[in-house]
Scaffold this motif. Structure first.
Motif, mmCIF file in Angstrom:
data_model
loop_
_atom_site.group_PDB
_atom_site.id
_atom_site.type_symbol
_atom_site.label_atom_id
_atom_site.label_comp_id
_atom_site.label_asym_id
_atom_site.label_seq_id
_atom_site.Cartn_x
_atom_site.Cartn_y
_atom_site.Cartn_z
ATOM 1 N N ARG A 30 0.833 -1.208 0.000
ATOM 2 C CA ARG A 30 0.000 0.000 0.000
ATOM 3 C C ARG A 30 0.864 1.254 0.000
ATOM 4 O O ARG A 30 0.613 2.192 -0.757
ATOM 5 C CB ARG A 30 -0.924 -0.002 1.216
ATOM 6 C CG ARG A 30 -1.832 1.205 1.290
ATOM 7 C CD ARG A 30 -2.729 1.169 2.503
ATOM 8 N NE ARG A 30 -3.623 0.008 2.468
ATOM 9 C CZ ARG A 30 -4.500 -0.266 3.427
ATOM 10 N NH1 ARG A 30 -4.577 0.517 4.495
ATOM 11 N NH2 ARG A 30 -5.275 -1.322 3.331
ATOM 12 N N ARG A 60 2.637 1.726 -3.344
ATOM 13 C CA ARG A 60 1.758 2.302 -4.371
ATOM 14 C C ARG A 60 1.573 3.805 -4.152
ATOM 15 O O ARG A 60 1.543 4.579 -5.117
ATOM 16 C CB ARG A 60 0.408 1.594 -4.365
ATOM 17 C CG ARG A 60 0.443 0.180 -4.927
ATOM 18 C CD ARG A 60 -0.965 -0.344 -5.200
ATOM 19 N NE ARG A 60 -1.754 -0.433 -3.973
ATOM 20 C CZ ARG A 60 -1.816 -1.522 -3.210
ATOM 21 N NH1 ARG A 60 -1.109 -2.591 -3.533
ATOM 22 N NH2 ARG A 60 -2.569 -1.532 -2.125
ATOM 23 N N ARG A 71 2.734 6.819 -6.780
ATOM 24 C CA ARG A 71 1.815 7.821 -7.324
ATOM 25 C C ARG A 71 2.313 9.245 -7.123
ATOM 26 O O ARG A 71 1.821 10.172 -7.759
ATOM 27 C CB ARG A 71 0.434 7.678 -6.678
ATOM 28 C CG ARG A 71 -0.332 6.449 -7.142
ATOM 29 C CD ARG A 71 -1.797 6.549 -6.749
ATOM 30 N NE ARG A 71 -1.970 6.618 -5.306
ATOM 31 C CZ ARG A 71 -2.177 5.562 -4.525
ATOM 32 N NH1 ARG A 71 -2.208 4.347 -5.058
ATOM 33 N NH2 ARG A 71 -2.342 5.702 -3.229
#
Length: 200
Positions: free
Chosen positions: A86, A89, A93
């Motif tokens: 998590r 990611r 981004r």
């Protein structure tokens, strides 16, 4: 500004503020450290010649701020290291986090941690570096010594600004404002240098 009428709780306030601003960079931990140091300078006036017990001691203040800085870095590092997919990611981004992660990894791999020290002064730089070191699973043996040096350097600089500013300009709000401006100027300079750094 008169002497800061504070007991031991001022150390707890400084420690908590410095500890948490790795997660909440908007916390004015540097301002609080400078204010406490200015109060300490107020307690060393020529008329008294001594530092009252109610005023934070300079060395204790440096130790408190530096220790809290390192502990905050380690907490952020551990949380990021255990963040899993998590967090990976989320970093992927963010262009800013991705670049910081890449630069930090290269810097530590080359055995140089000047970026860690520099980031301690830059706005949100400490957060980016601590989280980036954990997310990239850098060895704590690579990160911790530089975090300790960064925390100590920042603490000494911040306390010196408050103390010397008060010695030169008097223990007034003007002295505090000038010292805080100098801290922000160092942060702006560190941020500029971090943006110019490129991986070798």
């Amino acid at each position: 500004m008169g002497s800061l009428e504070a007991g031991p709780w001022i150390y707890a306030m400084v420690a908590l503020s410095v500890l948490l601003d790795v997660f909440l960079p908007v916390l004015p931990s540097g301002v609080l450290v400078i204010t406490a140091a200015t109060a300490a300078a107020a307690g060393t006036g020529a008329s008294a010649g001594k530092v009252p017990h109610v005023v934070p001691d300079i060395l204790a203040l440096i130790f408190c701020a530096a220790t809290a800085s390192v502990l905050g870095d380690l907490v952020a590092y551990r949380l990021a290291r255990r963040g899993g997919a998590r967090l990976d990611r989320a970093i992927a981004r963010s262009r800013r986090l991705s670049k910081a992660q890449e630069r930090l990894g290269d810097a530590l791999a080359r055995g140089g941690g000047a970026l860690v020290v520099l980031a301690r002064f830059a706005p949100a730089g400490r957060s980016l570096v601590s989280l980036g070191a954990g997310a990239t699973h850098r060895s704590v043996r690579d990160f911790l010594p530089w975090s300790a040096l960064a925390g100590l350097t920042w603490a000494v600089y911040s306390v010196a600004l408050g103390y010397l500013g008060a010695q030169w300009l008097g223990a007034t709000w003007v002295a505090t404002a000038v010292s805080v401006a100098a801290l922000f100027a160092a942060g702006a300079g560190a941020g500029y240098l971090m943006r110019r750094r490129r991986p070798a």
